[in-house]
Design an enzyme around this catalytic site. Structure first.
Site, PDB file in Angstrom:
ATOM      1  N   SER A  25       0.654  -1.188   0.042  1.00 55.12           N
ATOM      2  CA  SER A  25      -0.012  -0.066   0.096  1.00 55.12           C
ATOM      3  C   SER A  25       0.661   1.056  -0.012  1.00 55.12           C
ATOM      4  O   SER A  25       0.235   2.349  -0.591  1.00 55.12           O
ATOM      5  CB  SER A  25      -0.854   0.015   1.183  1.00 55.12           C
ATOM      6  OG  SER A  25      -0.330  -0.159   2.405  1.00 55.12           O
ATOM      7  N   ASP A 224      -2.230   5.786  11.438  1.00 57.82           N
ATOM      8  CA  ASP A 224      -2.151   4.530  11.795  1.00 57.82           C
ATOM      9  C   ASP A 224      -0.964   3.793  11.716  1.00 57.82           C
ATOM     10  O   ASP A 224      -0.843   2.765  12.106  1.00 57.82           O
ATOM     11  CB  ASP A 224      -2.891   4.071  10.408  1.00 57.82           C
ATOM     12  CG  ASP A 224      -2.052   4.323   9.049  1.00 57.82           C
ATOM     13  OD1 ASP A 224      -1.093   4.800   9.163  1.00 57.82           O
ATOM     14  OD2 ASP A 224      -2.825   4.079   7.878  1.00 57.82           O
ATOM     15  N   HIS A 227       1.037   4.107   7.220  1.00 55.13           N
ATOM     16  CA  HIS A 227       1.178   4.749   5.942  1.00 55.13           C
ATOM     17  C   HIS A 227       2.061   5.945   5.995  1.00 55.13           C
ATOM     18  O   HIS A 227       1.816   6.685   6.862  1.00 55.13           O
ATOM     19  CB  HIS A 227      -0.327   4.656   5.253  1.00 55.13           C
ATOM     20  CG  HIS A 227      -0.816   3.507   4.946  1.00 55.13           C
ATOM     21  ND1 HIS A 227      -1.809   3.144   5.602  1.00 55.13           N
ATOM     22  CD2 HIS A 227      -0.366   2.574   4.304  1.00 55.13           C
ATOM     23  CE1 HIS A 227      -2.313   1.869   5.111  1.00 55.13           C
ATOM     24  NE2 HIS A 227      -1.372   1.601   4.650  1.00 55.13           N
TER      25      HIS A 227
END
Length: 250
Positions: A25, A224, A227
């Site tokens: 990601s 989070d 990321h």
């Protein structure tokens, strides 16, 4: 395979310098994506601006089109994509390499075993890379690889990471018939702390020719703690570009 109808005729020229963007990601891009609403804020930094004459991307339908954020919107399509390192990388290298062709392939939450030869992700990446070169009469210049966070969640995955990473690189080079294909590897900065350093040490210690490491540690993370923020992605893209210019172009 054709250029997107949205491109102008003078944009539909073959791309010459092709870069594969692959991994998880953070390569797909989560910069500007709110972790609660899962919405992208739409903010595109100047370093990530589109350039209709110099930077193109291969869509999920294998069409060349003008590259713009989010680069992976139709590739990592089950998640919300935002800013990644690809556009700032392309803008930073275009003056040296000319027209840039980006081949997005990254998919979130994928351990390296899901990138083994024969898997859907691996075969899709290889096929997209081959299609990109065939469609543009261009040359594959490097693979930008940012992956490993998912492998920090179990001892087994962390322990087998070295073997799996080396095999992955060897297989990619073999299947693309490019035995010296440069790999620019991002050393991860996030994941499960229990095995994070184990995976990082493998990445930093990789001993294969034409593999260059760029360490993401220290780049700002979103709330989070997984990321990269948008500014961090911009900086990473420029760092990847500098690594390519310095170590590959010379």
């Amino acid at each position: 395979m054709e250029f997107s109808a949205s491109t102008h005729k003078n944009e539909a020229r073959p791309t010459k310098q092709i870069f594969i963007l692959s991994g998880q990601s953070n390569m797909a891009g989560r910069g500007g994506v709110d972790k609660h609403t899962k919405q992208w804020d739409g903010v595109v930094p100047p370093d990530c601006s589109a350039d209709s004459s110099s930077i193109f991307r291969l869509s999920s339908q294998l069409d060349w089109e003008v590259a713009r954020e989010p680069l992976h919107h139709d590739i990592d399509s089950k998640r919300t994509c935002g800013v990644g390192p690809g556009m700032s990388f392309a803008n930073a290298v275009k003056e040296r390499v000319g027209v840039v062709g980006l081949v997005p392939c990254a998919v979130a939450a994928t351990p390296i075993k899901e990138w083994a030869r024969g898997t859907h992700l691996y075969e899709s990446m290889v096929n997209r890379a081959k299609a990109a070169a065939a469609a543009s009469d261009g040359e594959l210049r490097a693979l930008l690889w940012y992956q490993g966070e998912k492998d920090t969640f179990s001892e087994q995955d962390a322990t087998s990471y070295k073997e799996n990473l080396e095999r992955f690189i060897q297989n990619v080079r073999e299947d693309l018939n490019l035995p010296c294909l440069p790999i620019i590897l991002v050393v991860i900065a996030s994941g499960n702390e229990k095995y994070l350093e184990k995976v990082r040490e493998v990445q930093k210690g990789i001993d294969l020719p034409n593999v260059v490491c760029v360490d993401a540690m220290g780049l700002p993370l979103q709330g989070d703690n997984i990321h990269l923020t948008t500014p961090a992605q911009v900086k990473l893209g420029r760092t990847l570009a500098q690594a390519y210019i310095t170590h590959i172009l010379g």
